[in-house]
Design a protein around this motif. Structure first.
Motif, short mmCIF file in Angstrom:
data_model
loop_
_atom_site.label_atom_id
_atom_site.label_comp_id
_atom_site.label_asym_id
_atom_site.label_seq_id
_atom_site.Cartn_x
_atom_site.Cartn_y
_atom_site.Cartn_z
N GLY A 17 35.76 -16.78 -44.92
CA GLY A 17 36.69 -15.27 -44.30
C GLY A 17 36.90 -15.16 -43.42
O GLY A 17 38.10 -13.92 -43.42
N SER A 18 36.78 -15.21 -42.13
CA SER A 18 37.36 -14.78 -40.48
C SER A 18 37.81 -15.23 -40.45
O SER A 18 38.06 -15.41 -39.09
CB SER A 18 35.63 -14.47 -40.05
OG SER A 18 35.05 -15.42 -39.48
N ARG A 19 38.26 -16.82 -40.48
CA ARG A 19 39.56 -17.38 -40.14
C ARG A 19 40.53 -17.50 -40.82
O ARG A 19 41.93 -18.38 -40.66
CB ARG A 19 38.73 -18.97 -40.39
CG ARG A 19 37.93 -19.24 -40.34
CD ARG A 19 37.08 -20.92 -40.68
NE ARG A 19 38.14 -22.11 -39.52
CZ ARG A 19 39.47 -22.44 -40.40
NH1 ARG A 19 39.72 -22.49 -41.68
NH2 ARG A 19 39.63 -23.16 -39.42
N ASN A 20 41.24 -16.52 -41.33
CA ASN A 20 42.38 -15.85 -41.91
C ASN A 20 43.11 -15.64 -41.18
O ASN A 20 43.12 -14.97 -39.69
CB ASN A 20 41.91 -15.11 -42.73
CG ASN A 20 41.58 -14.96 -44.60
OD1 ASN A 20 40.73 -16.05 -44.33
ND2 ASN A 20 41.05 -13.60 -45.22
N CYS A 21 44.24 -15.90 -40.95
CA CYS A 21 45.57 -16.39 -39.72
C CYS A 21 46.29 -14.43 -39.95
O CYS A 21 46.53 -14.76 -41.42
CB CYS A 21 46.64 -16.98 -40.18
SG CYS A 21 48.32 -16.89 -39.23
#
Length: 323
Positions: free
Chosen positions: A267-271
């Motif tokens: 979830g912290s990899r969102n652009c």
């Protein structure tokens, strides 16, 4: 006695400048409002993909409903000026109006949209890449002449011989302001660009036969490579359908094993541009991470990082395979 037709004085420099500033503001406001609607309906990624076409349609809509219909733009109405052909007089013919609508919009769109799809080693590609800079220089030369002489603010109007007339009579007791200083500054800038171009050409000729050990020689196009792939081709593929449809698991430019990553970490990899999980993670010079397609689409429009506003160069983007 025969009736004398009223004569109108030529528009003054302040009127023309304020008119163009007002039109620029109105087009920007129209695009911003439509951008918000389309972003809410279709998403950021779709809007980034078709951003060039959206900008073109916005300008064509504004100019078509005003200049195309032989009426004043909002800027011209604000300053009470009218376009006036110097050769024929009266209302410009439909061919001239079509040129006033299409020439300021279509060439720049075609160069920016299709220029990256040409072969990087072709002579035509080299010419196409130099055209935007050439058009920019011609526009600056035309603007410098306008600041000195007060006619033809726009290069297209100079080509077509279309000036502005004013419906407001001039006050003989008031001296109009002079913009000659701006013309001098533009001339100084053009001279600086010419000197810089001559110096860079001389350095390129002096070092053209020298190859640095362990580095790829730079050709006439100054091509930059990432993992033996030309950056120009990678940028040209940024809007392809195949790239947009890839999921994170199918992304070949990511070496992570997503089955071992907990959902919270994913979830912290969102652009921050498309709000989806990043594909082909790319870092800017300032260290912020985005999808390759998202940041390339953004960088084509704004040469700044969307988060910190630091300057952004597409050729300086760094793909990162393990983030």
């Amino acid at each position: 006695m025969p009736l004398e037709l009223p004569s109108f004085p030529p528009a003054q420099q302040p009127q023309i400048i304020r008119s163009h500033q007002r039109d620029f503001f109105q087009v920007s406001a129209l695009r911003e409002q439509a951008d918000g609607v389309l972003r809410a309906w279709l998403g950021t990624r779709w809007l980034s993909r078709w951003d060039k076409e959206f900008e073109l349609c916005t300008k064509l809509l504004y100019l078509g409903l005003t200049v195309g219909r032989a009426t004043q733009t909002l800027g011209e109405e604000y300053t009470d000026i009218w376009i006036h052909p110097t050769h024929s007089g009266g209302v410009p013919a439909w061919r001239a109006r079509a040129a006033l609508v299409l020439l300021p919009t279509l060439p720049s769109y075609m160069l920016s949209r299709w220029g990256s799809h040409l072969p990087p080693t072709s002579k035509l590609t080299s010419l196409v890449r130099r055209l935007p800079a050439l058009l920019e220089i011609l526009s600056e030369v035309n603007l410098a002449v306008f600041y000195f002489r007060g006619t033809y603010y726009d290069l297209v109007k100079r080509m077509l011989g279309i000036r502005y007339i004013s419906a407001t009579p001039h006050d003989p007791n008031t001296r109009p302001p002079s913009y000659s200083l701006l013309g001098v500054l533009l001339v100084v800038r053009l001279i600086h660009r010419l000197v810089s171009f001559i110096r860079s050409s001389a350095k390129a000729d002096a070092g053209g036969s020298v190859e640095l050990k362990g580095k790829r020689p730079v050709d006439d196009h100054e091509e930059i490579y990432i993992d033996d792939r030309p950056v120009s081709i990678m940028i040209g593929r940024a809007n392809s359908d195949e790239t947009l449809q890839l999921t994170t698991e199918e992304d070949e430019r990511t070496v992570l094993d997503f089955s071992q990553i907990p959902p919270v970490a994913r979830g912290s990899r969102n652009c921050s541009l498309c709000l989806d999980e990043r594909t082909a993670t790319t870092s800017t010079e300032c260290g912020h991470l985005f999808c390759w397609d998202c940041i390339v689409g953004w960088g084509r429009e704004k040469a700044e990082c969307p988060l910190c506003r630091q300057s952004l160069k597409l050729t300086s983007l760094l793909p990162i395979y393990n983030l």
